[in-house]
Scaffold this motif. Structure first.
Motif, PDB file in Angstrom:
ATOM      1  N   SER A 151      -6.509   1.191   7.743  1.00 49.11           N
ATOM      2  CA  SER A 151      -7.185  -0.129   7.996  1.00 49.11           C
ATOM      3  C   SER A 151      -6.260  -1.211   8.422  1.00 49.11           C
ATOM      4  CB  SER A 151      -8.236  -0.522   7.146  1.00 49.11           C
ATOM      5  OG  SER A 151      -9.015   0.200   6.764  1.00 49.11           O
ATOM      6  N   SER A 152      -5.163  -1.533   7.678  1.00 51.99           N
ATOM      7  CA  SER A 152      -4.191  -2.538   7.731  1.00 51.99           C
ATOM      8  C   SER A 152      -3.392  -2.032   8.840  1.00 51.99           C
ATOM      9  CB  SER A 152      -3.293  -2.630   6.310  1.00 51.99           C
ATOM     10  OG  SER A 152      -4.015  -3.037   5.113  1.00 51.99           O
ATOM     11  N   SER A 181       0.919  -1.183   0.021  1.00 55.61           N
ATOM     12  CA  SER A 181      -0.045   0.081   0.006  1.00 55.61           C
ATOM     13  C   SER A 181       0.780   1.204   0.169  1.00 55.61           C
ATOM     14  CB  SER A 181      -1.080   0.155   1.281  1.00 55.61           C
ATOM     15  OG  SER A 181      -1.686  -1.040   1.121  1.00 55.61           O
ATOM     16  N   HIS A 189      -6.970   4.456   2.413  1.00 52.92           N
ATOM     17  CA  HIS A 189      -7.902   3.749   3.446  1.00 52.92           C
ATOM     18  C   HIS A 189      -7.372   2.349   3.855  1.00 52.92           C
ATOM     19  CE1 HIS A 189     -10.893   7.011   3.614  1.00 52.92           C
ATOM     20  NE2 HIS A 189     -11.070   6.784   2.450  1.00 52.92           N
ATOM     21  N   ILE A 190      -7.051   1.618   2.649  1.00 54.56           N
ATOM     22  CA  ILE A 190      -6.447   0.197   2.833  1.00 54.56           C
ATOM     23  C   ILE A 190      -5.442   0.133   3.844  1.00 54.56           C
ATOM     24  CG2 ILE A 190      -5.267  -1.642   1.805  1.00 54.56           C
ATOM     25  CD1 ILE A 190      -7.021  -1.066  -0.865  1.00 54.56           C
ATOM     26  N   ARG A 210      -8.143   5.569  -1.885  1.00 55.46           N
ATOM     27  CA  ARG A 210      -8.653   4.393  -1.608  1.00 55.46           C
ATOM     28  C   ARG A 210      -7.429   3.345  -1.067  1.00 55.46           C
ATOM     29  NH1 ARG A 210     -12.173   3.001  -6.965  1.00 55.46           N
ATOM     30  NH2 ARG A 210     -13.967   4.147  -6.564  1.00 55.46           N
TER      31      ARG A 210
END
Length: 397
Positions: free
Chosen positions: A317-318, A295, A313-314, A310
């Motif tokens: 969240s990770s 990412s 966000h990944i 996006r």
């Protein structure tokens, strides 16, 4: 005396006259009782003399003979009266003393009888009390869950008493314990005999001892007992007797063993859980690290703004999931007592906005609103463990 000098005939006249005069004075001197006794004796003597004259055994008396006989008779009568007086006085005194002694003896005997009756009453009352106490003691010993025992101190520690409720505890009679000096030790568990024998000296040194060991029941099982013993001393401070009690603690011991087994099982399960969490944490962090790395690489490359949002966000969240995994691993560290805090200076406004950005996608999804006080801009710095503070605030949010 005059009539005795001038009297003609036998000795009767002077004897009779002198006798009457003598009796009169004798009654005044020696008392009526002695005078009457003298009269009686003299009358017999005169009668004997008269009979002797009439029978010719004595010659008729003349003047001189009459005087001599009178004098002799008077002397005899005086001696007889004196002896009678002394005898009667002694007899009277003896009778009085005897009467007093009899009265005193009767009084003493009466007092003794009263005292004996009182003592018999007290003895009967005390015997009734003792019987009542014995029955009460027998009842208490029979219903008491603890077995009372007593034995002589070393060098000959012989059992002298054990309460009858030993039968309810172990199934044996008290006679089996008392008649066989080694019965107690023989019924003790082989692994506990050495410690039981070795407890005698500490008991004598300290005056008391409490211990637990196992004794074989008549059904073949072993019962755990709690033994408490105390040394009784005589006036010279020497051990006189050792008394104590036995209590059945088999259920308590079984419960302790169950608790110990449950504790060991819980500790084993906890260790397994910690091992599982540690392994799972490592297994989960490996793919997450890859996701985070790719990412970050995608964000560093050229892409459209929408795709970059996006990817962020990944990435966020990770990272959040990675922190959650670290939190799980922290629980295992807390249980092991190995959790370490690393405090540092934190820019509080920047820390709050970064934290809000991590949870905003979840809040937008659930249609929640997160408001940040504008005053946070002037909050300044904070000295704390960044990771632990983030864990706490994430849990609250």
């Amino acid at each position: 005396t005059t009539m005795a000098l001038y009297s003609q005939g036998t000795v009767r006249a002077p004897i009779a006259i002198s006798y009457v005069i003598f009796i009169a004075f004798a009654s005044l001197y020696i008392g009526k009782l002695a005078a009457m006794a003298t009269l009686f004796l003299s009358s017999i003597l005169i009668a004997v003399l008269i009979i002797a004259e009439n029978q010719g055994l004595l010659p008729p008396a003349n003047h001189s003979v009459g005087i001599i006989q009178w004098a002799n008779l008077t002397m005899y009568m005086a001696i007889a009266a004196l002896l009678v007086h002394i005898t009667m006085r002694d007899v009277k005194d003896a009778l009085q003393r005897a009467r007093k002694e009899i009265e005193e003896r009767k009084r003493v005997e009466q007092k003794l009888a009263e005292h004996q009756a009182h003592l018999e009453t007290l003895v009967e009352q005390r015997a009734a009390q003792i019987i009542t106490l014995e029955k009460r003691l027998e009842y208490l010993l029979a219903t008491n869950p603890a077995v009372i025992f007593a034995f002589d101190p070393p060098p000959d520690p012989k059992l002298t008493f054990i309460s009858p409720n030993i039968r309810q505890l172990l199934g044996y009679t008290r006679e089996q314990f008392i008649d066989n000096p080694h019965f107690w030790l023989e019924k003790t568990h082989p692994n506990d005999r050495t410690s039981l024998e070795a407890s005698i000296q500490p008991l004598l040194d300290t005056g008391k001892i409490t211990q637990t060991y196992r004794i074989r029941h008549t059904d073949g099982s072993y019962r755990w007992v709690l033994s408490d013993a105390r040394v009784q001393y005589d006036a010279e401070g020497k051990p006189r007797e050792i008394i104590g009690y036995l209590a059945d603690i088999t259920e308590q011991k079984l419960l302790e063993q169950d608790l110990e087994r449950a504790k060991n099982e819980a500790e084993a399960a906890n260790r397994a859980k910690s091992t599982f969490l540690a392994n799972m944490g490592h297994e989960l962090r490996t793919p997450l690290t890859v996701i985070i790395s790719y990412s970050e690489m995608l964000l560093a490359s050229q892409m459209q703004e929408k795709d970059g949002e996006r990817i962020r966000h990944i990435l966020d969240s990770s990272k959040l999931l990675l922190e959650i995994i670290n939190n799980v691993l922290d629980f295992s560290r807390i249980e092991a007592g190995r959790l370490v805090f690393t405090p540092e200076m934190i820019d509080l406004p920047l820390f709050i906005y970064d934290l809000a950005s991590k949870v905003r996608p979840l809040m937008d999804k659930n249609k929640n609103v997160l408001l940040i006080d504008p005053g946070i801009e002037t909050a300044g710095n904070m000295f704390a463990d960044r990771l632990r503070l983030k864990q706490v605030l994430l849990n609250i949010l």
